[in-house]
Write an enzyme that holds these catalytic residues in place. Structure first.
Site, PDB file in Angstrom:
ATOM      1  N   CYS A 115    -101.746 -23.897  59.823  1.00 34.95           N
ATOM      2  CA  CYS A 115    -101.453 -24.197  58.496  1.00 34.95           C
ATOM      3  C   CYS A 115    -102.175 -26.191  58.729  1.00 34.95           C
ATOM      4  O   CYS A 115    -101.891 -26.254  56.940  1.00 34.95           O
ATOM      5  CB  CYS A 115     -99.576 -24.176  57.890  1.00 34.95           C
ATOM      6  N   HIS A 262     -98.670 -27.187  51.675  1.00 33.70           N
ATOM      7  CA  HIS A 262     -98.494 -26.394  51.814  1.00 33.70           C
ATOM      8  C   HIS A 262     -97.946 -25.326  51.332  1.00 33.70           C
ATOM      9  O   HIS A 262     -96.765 -25.629  51.290  1.00 33.70           O
ATOM     10  CB  HIS A 262     -98.893 -25.556  54.289  1.00 33.70           C
ATOM     11  N   ASN A 292     -99.280 -17.065  51.607  1.00 33.89           N
ATOM     12  CA  ASN A 292     -99.618 -17.680  52.521  1.00 33.89           C
ATOM     13  C   ASN A 292    -101.600 -17.457  53.268  1.00 33.89           C
ATOM     14  O   ASN A 292    -100.802 -17.267  53.918  1.00 33.89           O
ATOM     15  CB  ASN A 292     -98.947 -18.035  53.890  1.00 33.89           C
TER      16      ASN A 292
HETATM   17  N1  ACO Z   1     -87.901  -7.296  52.966  1.00 26.22           N
HETATM   18  C1  ACO Z   1     -86.495  -7.464  53.542  1.00 26.22           C
HETATM   19  N2  ACO Z   1     -85.752  -7.554  54.232  1.00 26.22           N
HETATM   20  C2  ACO Z   1     -86.680  -7.846  55.391  1.00 26.22           C
HETATM   21  C3  ACO Z   1     -87.915  -9.191  55.498  1.00 26.22           C
HETATM   22  C4  ACO Z   1     -88.659  -8.522  53.886  1.00 26.22           C
HETATM   23  N3  ACO Z   1     -89.951  -8.667  53.815  1.00 26.22           N
HETATM   24  N4  ACO Z   1     -87.896  -9.640  55.728  1.00 26.22           N
HETATM   25  C5  ACO Z   1     -86.697  -9.986  56.928  1.00 26.22           C
HETATM   26  N5  ACO Z   1     -85.635  -8.910  56.288  1.00 26.22           N
HETATM   27  C6  ACO Z   1     -83.891  -8.713  57.017  1.00 26.22           C
HETATM   28  C7  ACO Z   1     -84.011  -9.533  58.147  1.00 26.22           C
HETATM   29  O1  ACO Z   1     -83.809  -8.373  58.814  1.00 26.22           O
HETATM   30  C8  ACO Z   1     -82.794 -10.441  58.268  1.00 26.22           C
HETATM   31  O2  ACO Z   1     -82.012  -8.671  57.315  1.00 26.22           O
HETATM   32  P1  ACO Z   1     -79.798  -9.279  58.869  1.00 26.22           P
HETATM   33  O3  ACO Z   1     -79.248  -9.776  57.287  1.00 26.22           O
HETATM   34  O4  ACO Z   1     -79.899  -7.684  58.130  1.00 26.22           O
HETATM   35  O5  ACO Z   1     -80.261  -9.092  60.080  1.00 26.22           O
HETATM   36  C9  ACO Z   1     -82.278 -10.715  56.252  1.00 26.22           C
HETATM   37  O6  ACO Z   1     -83.468  -9.899  55.617  1.00 26.22           O
HETATM   38  C10 ACO Z   1     -82.731 -11.786  55.988  1.00 26.22           C
HETATM   39  O7  ACO Z   1     -83.740 -12.233  57.081  1.00 26.22           O
HETATM   40  P2  ACO Z   1     -83.921 -13.724  57.349  1.00 26.22           P
HETATM   41  O8  ACO Z   1     -84.972 -14.096  58.698  1.00 26.22           O
HETATM   42  O9  ACO Z   1     -82.740 -15.213  57.857  1.00 26.22           O
HETATM   43  O10 ACO Z   1     -84.198 -14.271  56.491  1.00 26.22           O
HETATM   44  P3  ACO Z   1     -84.862 -16.206  55.305  1.00 26.22           P
HETATM   45  O11 ACO Z   1     -84.036 -16.554  54.192  1.00 26.22           O
HETATM   46  O12 ACO Z   1     -84.751 -16.813  56.955  1.00 26.22           O
HETATM   47  O13 ACO Z   1     -86.453 -15.524  54.967  1.00 26.22           O
HETATM   48  C11 ACO Z   1     -88.692 -16.529  56.313  1.00 26.22           C
HETATM   49  C12 ACO Z   1     -86.959 -15.917  55.425  1.00 26.22           C
HETATM   50  C13 ACO Z   1     -89.070 -16.258  54.654  1.00 26.22           C
HETATM   51  C14 ACO Z   1     -89.609 -15.867  56.623  1.00 26.22           C
HETATM   52  C15 ACO Z   1     -88.476 -17.840  55.676  1.00 26.22           C
HETATM   53  O14 ACO Z   1     -87.363 -17.694  57.131  1.00 26.22           O
HETATM   54  C16 ACO Z   1     -89.406 -18.570  56.387  1.00 26.22           C
HETATM   55  O15 ACO Z   1     -89.772 -18.950  54.800  1.00 26.22           O
HETATM   56  N6  ACO Z   1     -89.367 -19.096  57.355  1.00 26.22           N
HETATM   57  C17 ACO Z   1     -90.358 -20.151  56.644  1.00 26.22           C
HETATM   58  C18 ACO Z   1     -92.479 -19.941  56.971  1.00 26.22           C
HETATM   59  C19 ACO Z   1     -92.948 -20.684  57.398  1.00 26.22           C
HETATM   60  O16 ACO Z   1     -93.221 -21.323  56.638  1.00 26.22           O
HETATM   61  N7  ACO Z   1     -93.841 -21.271  58.061  1.00 26.22           N
HETATM   62  C20 ACO Z   1     -94.610 -21.077  58.954  1.00 26.22           C
HETATM   63  C21 ACO Z   1     -95.758 -21.529  58.447  1.00 26.22           C
HETATM   64  S1  ACO Z   1     -96.993 -19.997  58.486  1.00 26.22           S
HETATM   65  C22 ACO Z   1     -97.871 -20.880  60.179  1.00 26.22           C
HETATM   66  O17 ACO Z   1     -97.827 -21.795  60.502  1.00 26.22           O
HETATM   67  C23 ACO Z   1     -99.229 -20.021  60.837  1.00 26.22           C
END
Ligand code: ACO
Length: 337
Positions: A115, A262, A292
């Site tokens: 990123c 980003h 992303n």
């Molecule tokens: N649809 C429905 N439910 C989902 C999905 C989905 N696509 N994905 C996860 N869930 C569920 C999980 O299983 C979990 O269920 P549970 O509570 O029954 O266990 C629930 O939703 C909550 O999951 P979390 O992981 O806690 O959700 P969060 O609010 O943290 O959001 C996310 C997840 C969007 C991935 C977030 O953590 C995020 O954006 N993180 C940073 C991403 C990022 O910046 N990446 C770096 C850049 S990419 C790179 O460098 C290549």
């Protein structure tokens, strides 16, 4: 000393739009969950069964940027290609794309900083220009994520986030006393968190890069992410690294016209705005449309911000910032001539 000036930009995404409702048909997810947690409404993926690598999208974006700059490919002194999803394991996308531009001896290098690839690329271009090794540099960020995602419920946390795309920027060294160009850059990496976001295979550290007993649907063939760790790191490190560049440039936040972060998650960028006490219109968002796109995300956002007239006028100042896999994170301040 020379100043590194952005002459032009171009972008390219594949024609196939994938909405959140399309993803609902592939896995257990919902439009509401994706929009609420990430801000994403759609992304572009290459059409199934189409052969298109990151270098192909990069070449399309580059041709647009080159035409706008009034450069021919032969005018380029150096190509820098940032990607985490190269067409093939080696050689790199810089070489492959150079050939697609009709070049056969222009130096080309790849940057594998995910990123923050564009931030590393921009800083490298500036260093080459200031050192006198190159004067016209083409910096490209390009990704094809869609062919490497787990499109089942198992991979939903990662898969719903990523989109394909590329953007290119022509950068030229100019002799001027004006305070312009890249005013400051701050880059960081911490490999201790490599497994917070990684793709394990193919792996040169293994006796066989893709072990014989690994079936096609093995999770090691797909990126895995500890989303919560990345999210918390981003919210903490981005304000810090923005302040680091401000300090280096001797500037205040009020002198930045637009922050182009980003596009990893709308909530991360909104939290950044709240932390910095900035009105929403000071931070550029386009994650809704593209998801992303990793190394392409900041240059696509820059391209659109300039097209929309949000920045790009003489003396406008922008701040780029990002954090992603590596971990890597960074920021850069750029002032238009
Ligand atoms: N649809 C429905 N439910 C989902 C999905 C989905 N696509 N994905 C996860 N869930 C569920 C999980 O299983 C979990 O269920 P549970 O509570 O029954 O266990 C629930 O939703 C909550 O999951 P979390 O992981 O806690 O959700 P969060 O609010 O943290 O959001 C996310 C997840 C969007 C991935 C977030 O953590 C995020 O954006 N993180 C940073 C991403 C990022 O910046 N990446 C770096 C850049 S990419 C790179 O460098 C290549």
């Amino acid at each position: 000393m020379k100043k590194s000036i952005i002459k032009s930009s171009g972008m390219s995404v594949p024609p196939y739009v994938v909405t959140n409702h399309d993803l609902e048909k592939m896995m257990d997810t919902s439009d509401e969950w994706i929009k609420q947690r990430t801000g994403i409404e759609q992304r572009y993926w290459v059409e199934p069964d189409t052969e298109c690598g990151a270098s192909d999208l990069g070449a399309q974006a580059s041709k647009i940027a080159l035409e706008k700059a009034g450069w021919t490919p032969q005018d380029i002194d150096l190509i820098i290609f940032a990607t985490l999803s190269p067409d093939i394991f080696f050689p790199g996308c810089g070489c492959l794309m150079a050939a697609k531009l009709g070049l056969n001896s222009t130096p080309a290098l790849d940057i594998r900083q995910q990123c923050t690839g564009f931030l590393y690329g921009l800083t490298t271009a500036d260093a080459y220009i200031k050192a006198g090794y190159a004067n016209r540099v083409l910096v490209v960020g390009g990704e094809i994520h869609s062919t490497g995602l787990d499109k089942t419920t198992r991979g939903r946390d990662v898969t719903v986030i990523f989109g394909d795309g590329a953007a290119a920027v022509c950068i030229e060294g100019i002799d001027t006393d004006e305070p312009c160009g890249l005013l400051a850059s701050s880059l960081h990496a911490d490999g201790n968190f490599a497994d917070a976001l990684m793709l394990e295979l193919p792996a040169s550290r293994l006796p066989v890069r893709v072990p014989m007993d690994v079936p096609g649907d093995d999770p090691r063939n797909y990126p895995v992410m500890d989303g919560a760790t990345i999210f918390k790191k981003a919210v903490r490190m981005l304000p810090q690294v923005i302040n680091e560049s401000l300090e280096k440039a001797g500037m205040g936040l009020d002198e930045i016209g637009l922050i182009i972060p980003h596009q990893a998650n709308m909530r991360i960028n909104q939290a950044l705005g709240q932390f910095l006490k900035l009105p929403d219109d000071k931070i550029f968002h386009n994650i809704q449309k593209y998801g992303n796109t990793t190394a392409a995300s900041i240059p696509i956002a820059l391209h659109e911000a300039m097209e929309q007239g949000r920045t790009g006028k003489s003396k406008d100042v922008v701040m780029f910032a990002g954090l992603g896999a590596g971990l890597t994170w960074g920021s850069a301040i750029y002032k238009f001539l």
